[in-house]
Design an enzyme around this catalytic site. Structure first.
Site, PDB file in Angstrom:
ATOM      1  N   CYS A   1       0.864  -1.071   0.150  1.00 48.91           N
ATOM      2  CA  CYS A   1       0.126   0.095  -0.094  1.00 48.91           C
ATOM      3  C   CYS A   1       0.333   1.296   0.097  1.00 48.91           C
ATOM      4  O   CYS A   1       1.242   1.463   1.447  1.00 48.91           O
ATOM      5  CB  CYS A   1      -1.447   0.048   1.038  1.00 48.91           C
ATOM      6  SG  CYS A   1      -2.523   1.450   1.001  1.00 48.91           S
TER       7      CYS A   1
ATOM      8  N   CYS B   1      -0.195   4.135   1.842  1.00 45.10           N
ATOM      9  CA  CYS B   1      -0.360   4.122   2.946  1.00 45.10           C
ATOM     10  C   CYS B   1       1.225   4.259   4.326  1.00 45.10           C
ATOM     11  O   CYS B   1       2.041   4.773   4.998  1.00 45.10           O
ATOM     12  CB  CYS B   1      -0.470   2.809   3.700  1.00 45.10           C
ATOM     13  SG  CYS B   1      -1.787   1.713   3.643  1.00 45.10           S
ATOM     14  N   ASP B   2       1.926   4.049   3.325  1.00 51.44           N
ATOM     15  CA  ASP B   2       3.057   3.759   4.202  1.00 51.44           C
ATOM     16  C   ASP B   2       4.419   4.724   2.990  1.00 51.44           C
ATOM     17  O   ASP B   2       5.306   4.879   2.637  1.00 51.44           O
ATOM     18  CB  ASP B   2       3.871   2.143   3.523  1.00 51.44           C
ATOM     19  CG  ASP B   2       2.400   1.411   4.391  1.00 51.44           C
ATOM     20  OD1 ASP B   2       2.472   2.028   5.083  1.00 51.44           O
ATOM     21  OD2 ASP B   2       2.877   0.006   3.813  1.00 51.44           O
TER      22      ASP B   2
END
Lengths: 107, 309
Positions: B135, B138-139
């Site tokens: 992801c 997300c990261d």
């Protein structure tokens, strides 16, 4: 106050989380993280249910780099459950509410 | 005879499930949508969408989900956070076991989606959340001015690698073939991006580090040579697997585990339909998921007219 999710910062992380008498859930998140936005309402719901025995907090990793760095967070959302300053359990990513309830029932 | 709980149960709250919910609610069916986590499915983790019509500037995945959810709420769709554990499809009135009770229904639309496949290389599980990710939204920002690797050559791998270049100083894109499979426009952007270095004909064979990802092993399939590359993160986008563990054997699957349907989105069981990424299909897009779902509800309505006498 039992309900709600308290916004915490690097400056009060020690006092609010590590020194807390109650167990504490910390939701590490950031505004740019879509899944964090998606899971936030679930955490708020859980705060309504578990708020009496667990303190619910959230920590914006953009504004507060120290605490996430200390706990090696490289992926969000990460939810960490602390008790007496120790990590009881940790969940990375979006998971079902039931899995979070399972975690919260460990304290 | 005992009353049947629902006309239609929709399993999954991604674009297919929400579209099915929209059509079913407007058709005034007695319907419930079950979502095991939060609405949106894989779209929640998609940073930017440019190929879903109606948004000329593009739209972020979470924003699109929010709009789709607001739209079904306008028509009072009943959405419940719950998971289907198993199903009994042996009779016309179908039973679905949820985490807390059993419900009965005439028709079912399975829109349970898919999840990112793992490569199964050493270190992949060990370093999940410690540099290994699927992801970017997300990261990605954790890798500001760092070096990352990405594995894959499809739309997701290329789109998300481009997103990673906003943060990382370098992205190694590892692909097992000598050309990408992604949309041409995405290929053009990636090939023109100076931060992306392509490792063609190559596979990831391992991820190493002490506490976090420090380096990866990459093998060139043509020469057989393996080299180590220092990276801080490794993103894996090598396809998806269906969320189909709750399905009984009556529902026929293809060789990869995706649900087989006919042109009406009906599965091998009458009254049971599938839509979106979980079905066997040549293309998995938001645009195809919503189309599947509209057809599935239309088919389910016909089915209901015949069985509910």
């Amino acid at each position: 106050m039992a309900e709600g999710v308290l916004e915490i910062e690097d400056s009060n992380f020690e006092a609010e989380v590590l020194q807390s008498e109650k167990p504490v859930l910390v939701d590490f998140w950031a505004p740019w993280c879509g899944p964090c936005r998606a899971i936030a309402p679930v955490v708020e719901e859980l705060a309504g249910t578990f708020g009496d025995k667990i303190k619910f907090t959230k920590c914006n990793v953009d504004d507060n780099p120290v605490a996430p760095g200390k706990f090696g967070i490289k992926s969000i959302p990460t939810l960490i459950l602390f008790n007496g300053g120790d990590i009881v359990d940790k969940v990375i990513g979006i998971v079902a509410k039931s899995k979070l309830e399972e975690m919260l029932n460990k304290v | 005879m005992k009353k049947v709980d629902y006309d239609l149960v929709i399993i999954g709250g991604g674009p297919a499930g929400l579209t099915a919910g929209l059509y079913a609610a407007r058709a005034r069916l007695n319907v419930i949508l079950l979502e095991k986590v939060v609405p949106g499915g894989q779209v929640v983790a998609t940073d930017w969408i440019e190929n879903y019509p109606g948004f000329p500037e593009g739209i972020s995945g979470p924003d699109l989900v929010q709009k789709m959810t607001a739209q079904v709420q306008k028509f009072d769709l009943n959405i419940e956070t719950n998971a289907a554990i198993s199903m009994d499809l042996s009779a016309a009135i179908k039973k679905i076991t949820l985490s807390d009770r059993v419900i009965t229904t005439h028709a079912i639309i399975i829109a349970s989606g898919a999840f990112p496949k793992k490569l199964g290389v050493p270190g992949e599980d060990t370093f999940y959340g410690k540099g290994v990710s699927a992801c970017a939204t997300c990261d990605g920002p954790f890798f500001k001015d760092r070096v990352v690797a990405a594995v894959g050559g499809g739309d997701t791998a290329v789109q998300e690698s481009l997103f990673l270049t906003k943060f990382a100083k370098k992205v190694y894109l590892i692909h097992r073939r000598d050309q990408l499979r992604a949309e041409a426009i995405l290929q053009e952007r990636a090939l023109a991006n100076e931060k992306i270095e392509f490792l063609w004909d190559s596979v990831l064979t391992g991820i190493q580090g002490l506490t976090d990802v420090e380096k990866i092993s990459v093998q060139n399939l043509k020469t057989g040579d393996t080299k180590e590359i220092a990276v801080d993160g490794c993103f894996i986008w090598v396809g998806i697997l269906p969320n189909s563990e709750f399905l009984p054997e009556d529902v026929e699957l293809d060789q990869y585990g995706f649900i087989k349907v006919d042109a009406n989105m009906q599965t091998s069981v009458a009254g049971v339909y599938a839509a979106g990424d979980v079905r066997s299909t040549p293309l998995r897009q938001i645009a195809t998921a919503v189309g599947d779902a509209a057809i599935a509800v239309f088919s389910a309505e016909h089915y209901l007219q015949n069985v509910k006498v």
